[in-house]
Design a protein around this motif. Structure first.
Motif, PDB file in Angstrom:
ATOM      1  N   GLU A 126       8.810   5.959   4.879  1.00  0.00           N
ATOM      2  CA  GLU A 126       8.298   4.755   5.556  1.00  0.00           C
ATOM      3  C   GLU A 126       7.189   4.082   4.759  1.00  0.00           C
ATOM      4  O   GLU A 126       6.809   2.961   5.066  1.00  0.00           O
ATOM      5  N   GLY A 127       6.662   4.793   3.772  1.00  0.00           N
ATOM      6  CA  GLY A 127       5.554   4.226   3.010  1.00  0.00           C
ATOM      7  C   GLY A 127       4.252   4.359   3.779  1.00  0.00           C
ATOM      8  O   GLY A 127       3.554   3.365   4.020  1.00  0.00           O
ATOM      9  N   ILE A 128       3.962   5.583   4.213  1.00  0.00           N
ATOM     10  CA  ILE A 128       2.697   5.851   4.915  1.00  0.00           C
ATOM     11  C   ILE A 128       1.921   6.825   4.043  1.00  0.00           C
ATOM     12  O   ILE A 128       2.223   8.021   4.021  1.00  0.00           O
ATOM     13  N   SER A 129       0.945   6.316   3.306  1.00  0.00           N
ATOM     14  CA  SER A 129       0.255   7.218   2.379  1.00  0.00           C
ATOM     15  C   SER A 129      -0.548   8.261   3.137  1.00  0.00           C
ATOM     16  O   SER A 129      -1.088   7.988   4.208  1.00  0.00           O
ATOM     17  N   GLY A 130      -0.563   9.449   2.591  1.00  0.00           N
ATOM     18  CA  GLY A 130      -1.307  10.541   3.212  1.00  0.00           C
ATOM     19  C   GLY A 130      -0.520  11.228   4.311  1.00  0.00           C
ATOM     20  O   GLY A 130      -0.996  12.165   4.921  1.00  0.00           O
ATOM     21  N   TYR A 131       0.689  10.758   4.602  1.00  0.00           N
ATOM     22  CA  TYR A 131       1.508  11.409   5.634  1.00  0.00           C
ATOM     23  C   TYR A 131       2.896  11.657   5.077  1.00  0.00           C
ATOM     24  O   TYR A 131       3.266  12.774   4.750  1.00  0.00           O
ATOM     25  N   ARG A 132       3.658  10.568   4.907  1.00  0.00           N
ATOM     26  CA  ARG A 132       5.037  10.764   4.494  1.00  0.00           C
ATOM     27  C   ARG A 132       5.152  11.284   3.066  1.00  0.00           C
ATOM     28  O   ARG A 132       6.002  12.115   2.772  1.00  0.00           O
ATOM     29  N   ASP A 133       4.262  10.820   2.176  1.00  0.00           N
ATOM     30  CA  ASP A 133       4.382  11.296   0.789  1.00  0.00           C
ATOM     31  C   ASP A 133       4.193  12.816   0.722  1.00  0.00           C
ATOM     32  O   ASP A 133       4.834  13.514  -0.050  1.00  0.00           O
ATOM     33  N   ASP A 134       3.333  13.363   1.619  1.00  0.00           N
ATOM     34  CA  ASP A 134       3.139  14.815   1.636  1.00  0.00           C
ATOM     35  C   ASP A 134       4.343  15.535   2.239  1.00  0.00           C
ATOM     36  O   ASP A 134       4.804  16.542   1.724  1.00  0.00           O
TER      37      ASP A 134
END
Ligand code: SF4
Length: 349
Positions: free
Chosen positions: A101-109
């Motif tokens: 979704e492109g939510i840094s600090g959440y989805r990338d992890d």
């Protein structure tokens, strides 16, 4: 898989009610049986196998995408499905399908967890991103829409993104990690919202058979408490989650008083009979992108149009006084109410 250790103390020195040899390690919330870790794994996997076979969820030769968020449910689902596929020769081609979704600090992890699953379980992984599909990340959307209606955008976009990813993988079905607690919550929420269309389908184990790609829920009868794993877990940084949060707490309270409550709510949902005179949305296709839609434009196109025109509330707030066709369409597009996602503890069926 890590079982409910906290329960082991309550189980005390009792023997496992299944093998009668090893010490019980947990009490099953569904049956209250005291059971050892080894028997639990066996029974857990066998129950999922019975659900799959009993409901004919898959056919030999099918390509199946496992909706993989990196959360506990989908991670356990990937593990159990790959095990059962091997053990019982289902003959399935399994894939992991993730949405970024492109939510840094959440989805990338959490995507890192999915990448580990790809290696651990030997399942090919496909990641589709909101940025590629829609030209917007959730971080960018939140900058313009704020934190009030972000989940509406995210839920609508995710639903389509899963279908689009599944069609890129050319799969026959998507398997999701929705569990019994999720489904009980959704029954309750659909009653509270008066959403008859969703209420009538939210307890189905397979949905969307008339749509582009059916979805099934092998964990439909599995309690959340039993899906425990050493997994990467965090809340979405944009999660408001209030309404579902209340429903979730209510379900947990009921479960504490009466563990069978979760299954009973699902059963109630299954037994609702919707009057034949109730008007249901008719399925068509979006004139703009061709995705299934009961309106002229699908929800994602309505929301995207608003974003791209600098009017992000266009698909959320219903205009008054304008009578052009698109406004009428948007007025009819009731689905733009909060549609929440599974990954963040909320979901849309
Ligand atoms: Fe998306 Fe869920 Fe986060 Fe809302 S809480 S923005 S639906 S991931």
């Amino acid at each position: 898989m890590e079982v409910a250790e906290s329960k082991s103390k309550k189980a005390g020195g009792r023997l496992c009610s299944t093998c009668n040899q090893r010490k019980a390690a947990l009490k099953r919330p569904k049956t209250l049986e005291q059971i050892c870790r080894e028997c639990f794994y066996e029974v857990f996997e066998e129950e999922i196998h019975q659900v799959i076979v009993g409901n004919q969820l898959f056919k030999a030769g099918e390509r199946i995408a496992i909706g993989a968020s990196g959360g506990k449910d989908s991670t356990v689902l990937a593990f159990v499905l790959s095990e059962l596929n091997r053990r019982h020769n289902y003959g399935l081609d399994l894939f992991l399908l993730s949405i970024d979704e492109g939510i840094s600090g959440y989805r990338d992890d959490s995507l890192q967890t999915v990448k580990r699953n790809e290696i651990q379980y030997g399942l090919p992984l496909k990641i589709v991103s909101y940025k590629d599909l829609y030209g917007w990340t959730m971080d960018e959307i939140v900058k313009v829409i704020g934190l009030k209606n972000n989940c509406t955008f995210c839920g609508v976009f995710r639903r389509q993104a899963l279908d689009r990813g599944a069609s890129l993988l050319k799969v026959d079905k998507i398997a999701t990690g929705h569990n019994a607690d999720d489904i009980a919550e959704t029954v309750l929420l659909n009653i509270l919202r008066g959403d008859i269309a969703r209420l009538s389908r939210c307890t189905l184990i397979t949905t969307g058979e008339d749509g582009p790609i059916p979805r099934c829920k092998p964990f439909k009868y599995t309690y959340e408490k039993e899906i425990r794993l050493d997994y990467f877990s965090t809340e979405c940084i944009y999660s408001p989650n209030a309404y579902r949060g209340f429903a979730r707490e209510f379900i947990k309270d009921l479960e504490r008083l009466r563990p069978r409550a979760i299954l009973d709510i699902i059963k109630s949902g299954e037994n609702f009979r919707i009057s034949t005179s109730t008007k249901m949305p008719e399925q068509g296709t979006c004139e703009r992108c061709g995705y299934i839609s009961s309106q002229k434009w699908c929800k994602a196109c309505v929301l995207l149009e608003g974003l791209n025109r600098g009017l992000p509330k266009m698909g959320i707030v219903r205009s008054r006084g304008q009578n052009n066709e698109r406004t009428k369409d948007m007025k009819q597009n009731k689905g733009t109410k909060n549609i929440e996602s599974k990954q963040c503890g909320t979901l849309d069926f």
